[in-house]
Design an enzyme around this catalytic site. Sequence first.
Site, PDB file in Angstrom:
ATOM      1  N   LYS A 140       0.851  -1.189   0.000  1.00 25.21           N
ATOM      2  CA  LYS A 140       0.000   0.000   0.000  1.00 25.21           C
ATOM      3  C   LYS A 140       0.888   1.240   0.000  1.00 25.21           C
ATOM      4  O   LYS A 140       1.931   1.246   0.666  1.00 25.21           O
ATOM      5  CB  LYS A 140      -0.873  -0.054   1.256  1.00 25.21           C
ATOM      6  CG  LYS A 140      -1.921   1.028   1.397  1.00 25.21           C
ATOM      7  CD  LYS A 140      -2.721   0.798   2.697  1.00 25.21           C
ATOM      8  CE  LYS A 140      -3.860   1.765   2.880  1.00 25.21           C
ATOM      9  NZ  LYS A 140      -4.640   1.484   4.103  1.00 25.21           N
ATOM     10  N   SER A 144      -9.511  -1.221   7.292  1.00 28.95           N
ATOM     11  CA  SER A 144      -8.976  -0.931   5.956  1.00 28.95           C
ATOM     12  C   SER A 144      -8.242  -2.073   5.266  1.00 28.95           C
ATOM     13  O   SER A 144      -7.916  -1.958   4.094  1.00 28.95           O
ATOM     14  CB  SER A 144      -8.051   0.291   6.011  1.00 28.95           C
ATOM     15  OG  SER A 144      -8.811   1.469   6.033  1.00 28.95           O
ATOM     16  N   SER A 179      -9.598   1.319   3.193  1.00 28.10           N
ATOM     17  CA  SER A 179      -8.785   2.149   2.334  1.00 28.10           C
ATOM     18  C   SER A 179      -7.743   1.389   1.512  1.00 28.10           C
ATOM     19  O   SER A 179      -7.263   1.915   0.514  1.00 28.10           O
ATOM     20  CB  SER A 179      -8.058   3.195   3.184  1.00 28.10           C
ATOM     21  OG  SER A 179      -7.131   2.572   4.051  1.00 28.10           O
TER      22      SER A 179
END
Lengths: 95, 484
Positions: free
Chosen positions: B78, B177, B153
Site C-alpha cells: 500500500k 482498511s 482504504s
Amino acid sequence: MAISLDELKHVAELARLNLSNQELNAMQSDLNRVLESFRQLHELRLSGVELTSHSVDSTSVWGEDEPADGLSRSDALEAAPSAEAGLFLVPTIFE
Amino acid sequence: MDLCGLAAAQMRRMLDSREVSAEELARAHLDRISRLDPAVRAFITVCEDRTLTDAAEAQKQIDGGGQGALTGIPVALKDNMITKGVRTTCASRILEKYVPPFEGTAAERLRRAGAVLLGKTNLDEFAMGSSTEYSAFFTTRNPWDLERVPGGSSGGSAAAVASGMAPIAYGSDTGGSVRQPAALCGVVGLKPTYGRISRYGLVAFSSSLDQIGPFGRSVEDVICAFEAVMGRDPHDSTTVDMPYDGSKAREPVLKGRRIGVPSELLSGEIAPDVSHAVRAALDLISDAGGETEEVSLPMIEHGVATYYIIAPAEASSNLARYDGVRYGLRIDADDSIEMMKGTRSAGFGSEVTQRIMIGTYVLSAGYYDAFYTKAHQARTIMKRQFQEAFRKFDLLIAPTSPVPAFRLGERLDDPMAMKLADFCTIPANIGGFPAISLNCGFSNGLPIGVQLIADSFQEETLFSVALALENLLPPFALPEIEVA
C-alpha cells in the site's frame, strides 16, 4: 452543540488550513451531522471509567543508549522543498 | 499455465524445484499488471527496475539454498508504506513526488526475506475512507465488477491480489482498511493484534489504531506474509515480543472451538444477503463440530462514534507534520504561517481536510472532555465487553462488511453512509484484537466476507480456525476481467 461558522473559522486557523467561506459553509452541515452522531456517547454512563488511550497494555521499553547511524544530512535534505547551506529554508518567520 | 492465479505457497514449491525462476515469476506479474491494471487501477507506482533487481537477488538466495517462505514471491505494498527510493504518496497531492530516503521496517524485512516488490497500491488519501474513492489520483475498481468499489482504504492491495496481479499484498487497517476491502474483493485479509507488526515507516494516521496487515488468496499465504514482517522492532516501541507458535497456528481445528456470534453484528445494519452467507458459514462450523452461540456486546453500537472521535483526533495531530518545510508539497508565501496554510489547503483533499477539522475540534479547549475523554472511556468499556466474551469464547465471528461492494459514487454524498461501512470492523481496532476476513460466498456475483476475531495475541487460534473454515468453503478462483 452545533458548530457555528465562527467556530469553524477558529478550528481552521488552529489546523493551519485556508478555507473559503464557501468551503466552510459546505463543511458546516456535514460536520454537524458527524458531531450529532457523537451525542450517543453522552447517553452512556461513563463517569469514573478510566481512559484507554492504547489498546494493548504497554510497559516502558528500556534500551542501551548506543549511538547508531541515522539519516545523513544530505539524505534528510533530499526531499526538502527548499534547502540552503545544509539547512531547511523557510519564508520569514518574524521581521 | 497461468502462474499468476496460483497461491504463493504453490509458487514457493515451483521456485524451489526450479520449475520457474524468480525473474519469470516477476515478469509474469509485471505482464499481467500491464494488461489488467489499466482497467482495475490498483497500482499508483509499478517499480519495474526494483522488481527485476529484487528477483535477481531472490534467485541468488534460492540458488544458495537460503530461501524463506517469501523468497522470490512478488508482493505489492500500500502506498502509505515507506519504501526507500520508491515514491510513497499516500494517494495525496501533498506527497505526490515524495521519494523516501529510508526503508520502513515491513519493507526492510520483506527485502531481507527476498520478497520481490512489484509496486505501490492505491488507497483513500492517507488511508481515510472505505472505497479508495478518496484517492487524490484515481479510483480503484473491484475486479469482480469494474463499476463497483474494491473497498478501502487498502483497496489497491485487495484488488491487486483478487485480480492475480500480486499473490500477496500489504495494507494498513485502522478501522477495517484491510478486512473490508478483502471482503469486498473476495480475498483473505488480516489485521494482527496491535503491536505485532512494526509501524515504523507506516505513514501515521491514527497511531493507537493503525496496524499493518497482509492480503492473500489463501489463509496459508496470509500466515506466511504475517510471519515475514511480525515481531519486535527497536524503531517502534509499541511493538511487543509476545510468543507466537507458527506450527500450532497451522493445525486446522474447529471441533470443540467455542465461537461467539455478536448479535449486534447480525441485525439491522447488515444486508440480508450478507447475513444469509454468514449464517451459512455458521452452519458449516456447527456441522464440523464448532460450538456457536449468540452473545450480546452492546458497545458495538457505539463503535463508529468512538472511532470517529479517536481516529480524527490522532490524525489531526499526526498530519500536522505536513507543513511544507522538510518534504512534500510547498506553496510559497511571504511568511511561514501563510506558506503552511497554503501548502496544506492545496495538498489535502476534502475528506482529509474534514477529518483534520473534526480532530482539531474535538481536541480543542472546551470540547476535549465532551468528546475525546468520553471516547476513551467508551473504548475502555468496549474492550472490557470483548475481553469478557473471550473468557467464554475462543473466537468471535461476524460479517466483515455490512454490504457487498457498492457502486462507484454511491456513498460519496453522505458523510455517515461511508463511515458506517466500517461498523463491523472497528471493534477489533478499538480493542487491539486480531481479526481475519475470509470469503464465505457470493451474492449476485459479488464476494461476501466473514470475519473471525480473537483475543489479543491469540493469532494461533485465529489462524487455526481460519484454516479449518477455509477448508469448508469453495477455493478462490480469479474473476474474469474484461479489458477494454
